[in-house]
Scaffold this motif. Structure first.
Motif, mmCIF file in Angstrom:
data_model
loop_
_atom_site.group_PDB
_atom_site.id
_atom_site.type_symbol
_atom_site.label_atom_id
_atom_site.label_comp_id
_atom_site.label_asym_id
_atom_site.label_seq_id
_atom_site.Cartn_x
_atom_site.Cartn_y
_atom_site.Cartn_z
ATOM 1 N N SER A 129 -56.114 -47.985 130.791
ATOM 2 C CA SER A 129 -55.779 -47.417 129.487
ATOM 3 C C SER A 129 -54.642 -46.410 129.602
ATOM 4 N N LEU B 34 -50.877 -46.282 127.939
ATOM 5 C CA LEU B 34 -50.457 -45.141 127.127
ATOM 6 C C LEU B 34 -49.156 -44.549 127.648
ATOM 7 N N SER C 183 -61.771 -39.004 126.010
ATOM 8 C CA SER C 183 -60.640 -39.748 125.469
ATOM 9 C C SER C 183 -59.950 -38.986 124.350
ATOM 10 N N ARG C 184 -60.721 -38.318 123.499
ATOM 11 C CA ARG C 184 -60.104 -37.586 122.393
ATOM 12 C C ARG C 184 -59.272 -36.420 122.927
ATOM 13 N N ILE D 285 -57.747 -36.285 125.808
ATOM 14 C CA ILE D 285 -56.545 -36.869 126.402
ATOM 15 C C ILE D 285 -55.530 -37.206 125.317
ATOM 16 N N GLU D 286 -56.021 -37.786 124.227
ATOM 17 C CA GLU D 286 -55.135 -38.136 123.116
ATOM 18 C C GLU D 286 -54.506 -36.882 122.495
ATOM 19 N N SER E 38 -50.557 -36.239 122.419
ATOM 20 C CA SER E 38 -50.012 -36.174 121.062
ATOM 21 C C SER E 38 -49.290 -34.851 120.858
ATOM 22 N N ASP F 11 -48.444 -39.203 117.387
ATOM 23 C CA ASP F 11 -49.851 -39.571 117.525
ATOM 24 C C ASP F 11 -50.014 -40.579 118.658
ATOM 25 N N ARG F 12 -50.851 -40.247 119.627
ATOM 26 C CA ARG F 12 -51.069 -41.122 120.779
ATOM 27 C C ARG F 12 -52.541 -41.503 120.874
ATOM 28 N N LYS F 13 -52.801 -42.786 121.119
ATOM 29 C CA LYS F 13 -54.157 -43.288 121.240
ATOM 30 C C LYS F 13 -54.332 -44.013 122.563
ATOM 31 N N LEU F 14 -55.503 -43.828 123.161
ATOM 32 C CA LEU F 14 -55.822 -44.565 124.381
ATOM 33 C C LEU F 14 -56.313 -45.956 123.998
#
Length: 249
Positions: free
Chosen positions: A22, A26, A161-162, A164-165, A169, A175-178
């Motif tokens: 993941s 990213l 995960s949140r 990290i995002e 971001s 805005d970045r999502k795994l």
């Protein structure tokens, strides 16, 4: 593997599992502005895969001084959970123990080709010996992250995960999502293992627990993560401004 983003002065050191895949996707998107797509060369048959583009070397094979000045991030996972995940995804979903050469080796040593989770843990050393992928996915964290947690500026648990995002971001201003990767396989968790097998794994990965034990399962405050990202971004912008000023003189 180590993924570096020169323009952000970020280096990411992963564990070899779902978080690794993941994060590679990213960071590839951040570096190139494009989504990574697996392709096959029609002439040679060579596959351009994310793990071929971004390798996963042992820590001992890299030059740590090359990352002096980088903001270094590591992602870890409880070793017992990693082994359970390897069984679920690599053994049961991808059927890596049933491939040609591995199947022959397993037959030779008398191991089950489709082990239950307890059987897999009971004979973990033997399974690691007959299949390279299994060996990599169950190798100790310290093999990839090195002997000191002080090398890293920030350490995330895989469950964060949140966080990290939020970090990426904030750092990139977008805005970045795994992406969700490596989720195939039957439901499984550590509760399916008897206490003696959990203790066996805790012994095998004792160095991982010693270095990162307090990180496993920890949830870091989102505001703290955003603050760290802003601080690094401000520091980097100041460095780039000073560099540009010197170059213009």
């Amino acid at each position: 593997m180590v993924v570096t983003i020169e323009k952000l002065k970020v280096a990411y050191f992963p564990v070899p599992k779902a978080a690794n895949t993941s994060m590679k996707h990213l960071l590839h998107g951040i570096k190139t502005g494009k989504r990574f797509t697996t392709t096959t060369d029609q002439a040679t048959g060579a596959v351009r895969h994310i793990h071929r583009e971004y390798r996963t070397p042992k820590f001992s094979s890299i030059k740590s001084e090359d990352y002096r000045g980088f903001f270094k991030i590591a992602i870890v996972r409880d070793p017992v959970e990693r082994v359970v995940s390897a069984w679920r995804n690599r053994v049961m979903h991808h059927k890596e123990l049933e491939d040609g050469s591995t199947a022959e080796k397993i037959h030779h040593v008398g191991l089950p080709q489709k082990p239950t989770l307890p059987q897999f843990v009971e004979c973990l050393e033997e399974y690691r010996g007959v299949n390279k992928s299994i060996a990599v996915h169950t190798a100790p964290l310290v093999d990839f992250l090195g002997p000191s947690r002080n090398y890293y500026d920030l350490i995330f648990d895989i469950s964060e995960s949140r966080q990290i995002e939020v970090f990426f971001s904030t750092l990139t201003g977008e805005d970045r999502k795994l992406p969700v990767k490596q989720i195939g396989g039957p439901p499984a968790n550590r509760d399916q293992l008897p206490d003696e097998l959990v203790q066996k794994l805790e012994g095998i990965y004792k160095d991982d627990y010693r270095l990162f034990g307090d990180v496993f399962g920890r949830q870091t405050d989102l505001q703290l993560i955003a603050k760290r990202a802003k601080r690094h971004k401000a520091s980097l912008n100041g460095f780039l401004a000073r560099l540009k000023s010197r170059l213009l003189k």
